[in-house]
Design a protein around this motif. Structure first.
Motif, PDB file in Angstrom:
ATOM      1  N   PRO A  80       7.968  27.255  42.063  1.00 42.36           N
ATOM      2  CA  PRO A  80       7.293  27.534  40.766  1.00 42.36           C
ATOM      3  C   PRO A  80       8.354  27.605  39.451  1.00 42.36           C
ATOM      4  O   PRO A  80       9.169  28.057  39.892  1.00 42.36           O
ATOM      5  CB  PRO A  80       6.370  28.763  40.982  1.00 42.36           C
ATOM      6  CG  PRO A  80       6.329  29.036  42.385  1.00 42.36           C
ATOM      7  CD  PRO A  80       7.397  28.334  43.103  1.00 42.36           C
ATOM      8  N   LEU A  81       7.879  26.883  38.591  1.00 41.01           N
ATOM      9  CA  LEU A  81       8.930  26.736  37.545  1.00 41.01           C
ATOM     10  C   LEU A  81       8.321  27.673  36.182  1.00 41.01           C
ATOM     11  O   LEU A  81       7.234  27.993  35.911  1.00 41.01           O
ATOM     12  CB  LEU A  81       9.059  25.365  36.802  1.00 41.01           C
ATOM     13  CG  LEU A  81       9.491  24.491  38.314  1.00 41.01           C
ATOM     14  CD1 LEU A  81       9.772  23.086  37.551  1.00 41.01           C
ATOM     15  CD2 LEU A  81      10.827  24.960  38.482  1.00 41.01           C
ATOM     16  N   PRO A  82       9.204  28.246  35.507  1.00 38.84           N
ATOM     17  CA  PRO A  82      10.449  28.103  35.410  1.00 38.84           C
ATOM     18  C   PRO A  82      11.470  29.086  36.653  1.00 38.84           C
ATOM     19  O   PRO A  82      10.756  29.864  36.984  1.00 38.84           O
ATOM     20  CB  PRO A  82      11.098  28.758  34.136  1.00 38.84           C
ATOM     21  CG  PRO A  82      10.002  29.862  33.733  1.00 38.84           C
ATOM     22  CD  PRO A  82       8.803  29.102  34.175  1.00 38.84           C
ATOM     23  N   ILE A  83      12.485  28.544  36.828  1.00 37.30           N
ATOM     24  CA  ILE A  83      13.048  29.552  38.093  1.00 37.30           C
ATOM     25  C   ILE A  83      13.731  30.835  37.271  1.00 37.30           C
ATOM     26  O   ILE A  83      14.264  30.504  36.204  1.00 37.30           O
ATOM     27  CB  ILE A  83      14.335  28.604  38.637  1.00 37.30           C
ATOM     28  CG1 ILE A  83      14.029  27.572  39.407  1.00 37.30           C
ATOM     29  CG2 ILE A  83      15.355  29.556  39.300  1.00 37.30           C
ATOM     30  CD1 ILE A  83      15.022  26.676  39.857  1.00 37.30           C
ATOM     31  N   SER A  87      28.291  32.246  40.968  1.00 36.27           N
ATOM     32  CA  SER A  87      27.557  31.577  41.887  1.00 36.27           C
ATOM     33  C   SER A  87      27.105  30.305  41.444  1.00 36.27           C
ATOM     34  O   SER A  87      27.701  29.507  40.575  1.00 36.27           O
ATOM     35  CB  SER A  87      26.201  32.338  42.367  1.00 36.27           C
ATOM     36  OG  SER A  87      25.639  31.642  43.375  1.00 36.27           O
ATOM     37  N   SER A  88      25.846  29.785  41.422  1.00 40.52           N
ATOM     38  CA  SER A  88      25.218  28.657  40.975  1.00 40.52           C
ATOM     39  C   SER A  88      23.612  28.737  40.948  1.00 40.52           C
ATOM     40  O   SER A  88      23.019  29.445  41.891  1.00 40.52           O
ATOM     41  CB  SER A  88      25.633  27.521  41.608  1.00 40.52           C
ATOM     42  OG  SER A  88      24.922  26.378  41.488  1.00 40.52           O
ATOM     43  N   ARG A  89      22.861  27.953  40.033  1.00 39.34           N
ATOM     44  CA  ARG A  89      21.708  27.759  40.192  1.00 39.34           C
ATOM     45  C   ARG A  89      21.264  26.926  41.434  1.00 39.34           C
ATOM     46  O   ARG A  89      19.899  27.181  41.773  1.00 39.34           O
ATOM     47  CB  ARG A  89      21.081  26.641  38.851  1.00 39.34           C
ATOM     48  CG  ARG A  89      19.587  26.373  39.033  1.00 39.34           C
ATOM     49  CD  ARG A  89      19.347  25.135  38.572  1.00 39.34           C
ATOM     50  NE  ARG A  89      20.321  24.059  39.200  1.00 39.34           N
ATOM     51  CZ  ARG A  89      20.121  23.458  40.575  1.00 39.34           C
ATOM     52  NH1 ARG A  89      19.134  23.834  41.270  1.00 39.34           N
ATOM     53  NH2 ARG A  89      21.033  22.773  40.894  1.00 39.34           N
ATOM     54  N   GLN A  98      13.178  18.199  42.373  1.00 36.34           N
ATOM     55  CA  GLN A  98      14.069  19.068  42.044  1.00 36.34           C
ATOM     56  C   GLN A  98      14.129  19.433  40.336  1.00 36.34           C
ATOM     57  O   GLN A  98      15.335  19.606  39.678  1.00 36.34           O
ATOM     58  CB  GLN A  98      15.511  18.456  42.177  1.00 36.34           C
ATOM     59  CG  GLN A  98      15.857  17.810  43.900  1.00 36.34           C
ATOM     60  CD  GLN A  98      15.668  19.175  44.538  1.00 36.34           C
ATOM     61  OE1 GLN A  98      16.242  20.237  44.378  1.00 36.34           O
ATOM     62  NE2 GLN A  98      14.745  19.152  45.682  1.00 36.34           N
ATOM     63  N   ALA A  99      13.077  19.250  39.623  1.00 42.11           N
ATOM     64  CA  ALA A  99      12.862  19.448  38.383  1.00 42.11           C
ATOM     65  C   ALA A  99      13.412  20.847  37.831  1.00 42.11           C
ATOM     66  O   ALA A  99      13.378  21.054  36.835  1.00 42.11           O
ATOM     67  CB  ALA A  99      11.530  19.255  37.900  1.00 42.11           C
ATOM     68  N   GLY A 100      13.345  21.825  38.786  1.00 34.53           N
ATOM     69  CA  GLY A 100      14.059  23.132  38.658  1.00 34.53           C
ATOM     70  C   GLY A 100      15.469  23.267  38.197  1.00 34.53           C
ATOM     71  O   GLY A 100      15.737  24.054  37.488  1.00 34.53           O
ATOM     72  N   ARG A 101      16.069  21.898  38.298  1.00 31.75           N
ATOM     73  CA  ARG A 101      17.496  22.062  37.717  1.00 31.75           C
ATOM     74  C   ARG A 101      17.539  22.102  36.168  1.00 31.75           C
ATOM     75  O   ARG A 101      18.507  22.242  35.832  1.00 31.75           O
ATOM     76  CB  ARG A 101      18.189  20.566  38.361  1.00 31.75           C
ATOM     77  CG  ARG A 101      18.633  20.434  39.773  1.00 31.75           C
ATOM     78  CD  ARG A 101      19.012  18.993  39.988  1.00 31.75           C
ATOM     79  NE  ARG A 101      20.219  18.793  39.452  1.00 31.75           N
ATOM     80  CZ  ARG A 101      20.602  17.436  39.434  1.00 31.75           C
ATOM     81  NH1 ARG A 101      20.038  16.436  40.116  1.00 31.75           N
ATOM     82  NH2 ARG A 101      21.658  17.272  38.639  1.00 31.75           N
ATOM     83  N   MET A 102      16.631  21.595  35.757  1.00 34.22           N
ATOM     84  CA  MET A 102      16.497  21.702  34.210  1.00 34.22           C
ATOM     85  C   MET A 102      15.365  22.607  33.586  1.00 34.22           C
ATOM     86  O   MET A 102      14.726  22.218  32.564  1.00 34.22           O
ATOM     87  CB  MET A 102      15.993  20.220  33.860  1.00 34.22           C
ATOM     88  CG  MET A 102      17.284  19.228  34.408  1.00 34.22           C
ATOM     89  SD  MET A 102      19.070  19.384  33.616  1.00 34.22           S
ATOM     90  CE  MET A 102      19.840  18.252  34.428  1.00 34.22           C
ATOM     91  N   ASN A 103      14.998  23.434  34.361  1.00 35.05           N
ATOM     92  CA  ASN A 103      14.015  24.508  34.180  1.00 35.05           C
ATOM     93  C   ASN A 103      14.411  25.968  34.611  1.00 35.05           C
ATOM     94  O   ASN A 103      13.724  26.380  35.359  1.00 35.05           O
ATOM     95  CB  ASN A 103      12.604  24.183  34.434  1.00 35.05           C
ATOM     96  CG  ASN A 103      11.535  24.721  33.651  1.00 35.05           C
ATOM     97  OD1 ASN A 103      11.760  25.544  33.045  1.00 35.05           O
ATOM     98  ND2 ASN A 103      10.194  24.293  33.960  1.00 35.05           N
ATOM     99  N   VAL A 104      15.229  26.404  34.020  1.00 34.54           N
ATOM    100  CA  VAL A 104      15.799  27.755  34.341  1.00 34.54           C
ATOM    101  C   VAL A 104      15.537  28.666  33.320  1.00 34.54           C
ATOM    102  O   VAL A 104      16.045  28.512  32.278  1.00 34.54           O
ATOM    103  CB  VAL A 104      17.312  27.542  34.737  1.00 34.54           C
ATOM    104  CG1 VAL A 104      17.739  28.983  35.315  1.00 34.54           C
ATOM    105  CG2 VAL A 104      17.498  26.590  35.886  1.00 34.54           C
ATOM    106  N   SER A 105      14.851  29.778  33.603  1.00 33.72           N
ATOM    107  CA  SER A 105      14.733  31.038  32.684  1.00 33.72           C
ATOM    108  C   SER A 105      16.128  31.897  32.572  1.00 33.72           C
ATOM    109  O   SER A 105      16.659  32.069  33.494  1.00 33.72           O
ATOM    110  CB  SER A 105      13.617  31.872  32.991  1.00 33.72           C
ATOM    111  OG  SER A 105      13.739  33.094  32.317  1.00 33.72           O
ATOM    112  N   PHE A 106      16.619  32.136  31.329  1.00 35.19           N
ATOM    113  CA  PHE A 106      17.813  32.871  31.153  1.00 35.19           C
ATOM    114  C   PHE A 106      17.610  34.147  30.303  1.00 35.19           C
ATOM    115  O   PHE A 106      18.262  34.693  29.589  1.00 35.19           O
ATOM    116  CB  PHE A 106      18.878  32.147  30.678  1.00 35.19           C
ATOM    117  CG  PHE A 106      18.525  31.159  29.351  1.00 35.19           C
ATOM    118  CD1 PHE A 106      18.715  31.930  28.027  1.00 35.19           C
ATOM    119  CD2 PHE A 106      18.004  29.939  29.415  1.00 35.19           C
ATOM    120  CE1 PHE A 106      18.468  31.059  27.016  1.00 35.19           C
ATOM    121  CE2 PHE A 106      17.605  29.265  28.284  1.00 35.19           C
ATOM    122  CZ  PHE A 106      17.944  29.857  27.165  1.00 35.19           C
ATOM    123  N   ASP A 107      16.094  34.669  30.195  1.00 36.07           N
ATOM    124  CA  ASP A 107      15.644  35.556  29.487  1.00 36.07           C
ATOM    125  C   ASP A 107      16.406  36.834  29.595  1.00 36.07           C
ATOM    126  O   ASP A 107      16.652  37.723  28.915  1.00 36.07           O
ATOM    127  CB  ASP A 107      14.197  35.769  29.640  1.00 36.07           C
ATOM    128  CG  ASP A 107      13.282  34.529  28.879  1.00 36.07           C
ATOM    129  OD1 ASP A 107      13.752  33.756  28.342  1.00 36.07           O
ATOM    130  OD2 ASP A 107      12.108  34.568  29.440  1.00 36.07           O
TER     131      ASP A 107
END
Length: 321
Positions: A107-110, A97-99, A265-274
């Motif tokens: 709310p960030l991070p996504i 899929s996709s971000r 759209q700053a969430g494009r560059m703030n994604v949690s991958f924990d």
């Protein structure tokens, strides 16, 4: 394992094929056969067209695979056709899929629990900036409904690396290493986050091998632009207000990689991958991604829109001194 890849000849699909072969798996790819195919000879090639519905999937009928990796499903009609046909024929359905599925601003991070956009109707077939995310949401829901206990949904950040034909990332890796004064948007403090395609492909195979279901965001380290360009090799950066730079370079795709921290759209560059890290997702160092992308791009004949001559002209106009 026997792995079926829907698509397989370009970028994420190609790297997934190569990673599967390196791990000793048997691989079949299903596509229309219209894109350049540089895959190894031992790959089984199955031909068809998902846009034709079930009638275009006859090459898949009566076969069994341990897993299907869907890298080419952009429309609900495509995904429904393949997911329904392969029900009972594959042990796991992995959907890329996709971000872009997330509703922004948010709310960030996504995280994987962040709100999604409303799904697109299944009869929508036009893919553009407004429909891409909702279409992916609809595709996810189809897969989850048909494979409730045997599907994995992967939501990658902007994916980069060797064989990336989009200039938005390769430009910066190449330009920074060339040296000299270089233009860059912002002031260096905004963030950039991408995912190395090889990290994505390795994780695809890991969730298959582990039989791991669920949803995972896939992204790389979150860097400020000054650090990113430094890792790419830049030594002399001329920072320019992004709006000013975009006005001077209206048709420059390379600038699309930049998103200000204050942008909706700053969430494009703030994604949690924990969550993915806990499941075994591993990261390639940003400087290695840049180096390998640069090496691959150097063998291509496609020019960047932002040529050295154009950059000098803009630099002179913005900073006459």
């Amino acid at each position: 394992m026997n792995v079926l890849i829907l698509g397989g000849t370009q970028f994420i699909g190609r790297h997934t094929v190569e990673a599967a072969l390196a791990a000793g798996h048997r691989v079949s790819v299903f596509n229309r056969g219209q894109s350049p195919d540089e895959l190894p000879a031992e790959i089984e090639r199955l031909r068809g067209d998902r846009d034709q519905g079930k009638s275009g999937l006859t090459a898949l009928m009566g076969r069994q695979w341990d897993a299907c990796v869907d890298v080419s499903g952009y429309l609900p009609q495509q995904v429904r056709a393949s997911a329904e046909l392969l029900s009972g024929q594959v042990g796991r359905y992995v959907y890329i899929s996709s971000r872009a599925v997330y509703a922004e601003p948010c709310p960030l991070p996504i995280t994987e629990q962040s709100a999604l956009q409303a799904p697109a109707a299944e009869d929508i077939t036009e893919i553009n900036g407004e429909t891409y995310g909702p279409l992916k949401v609809a595709c996810e829901q189809i897969v989850q409904a048909l494979y409730p206990d045997a599907c994995t949904i992967l939501r990658p950040q902007i994916v980069v690396g060797p064989h990336d034909a989009n200039p938005r990332y390769p430009y910066w890796a190449v330009r920074a290493a060339r040296g000299g004064v270089m233009l860059a948007p912002g002031d260096g403090s905004d963030h950039l986050q991408v995912a190395d395609v090889r990290d994505v492909s390795r994780f695809v195979l890991k969730v298959i091998a582990d039989g791991r279901s669920g949803v995972f965001n896939l992204a790389g380290p979150r860097l400020i632009w000054a650090d990113f360009l430094r890792r790419c090799g830049a030594t002399d950066v001329h920072w320019v207000d992004a709006d000013t730079l975009k006005q001077a370079l209206l048709d420059t795709e390379e600038l699309s990689l930049y998103v200000a921290d204050t942008d909706p759209q700053a969430g494009r560059m703030n994604v949690s991958f924990d969550r993915a890290i806990q499941a075994g997702f591993t990261l390639t160092a940003p400087e290695v991604t840049a180096r390998d992308t640069r090496t691959w791009w150097s063998r291509q004949s496609v020019p960047f829109t932002l040529t050295p001559e154009r950059e000098v002209q803009v630099l002179s106009r913005l900073d006459p001194t």
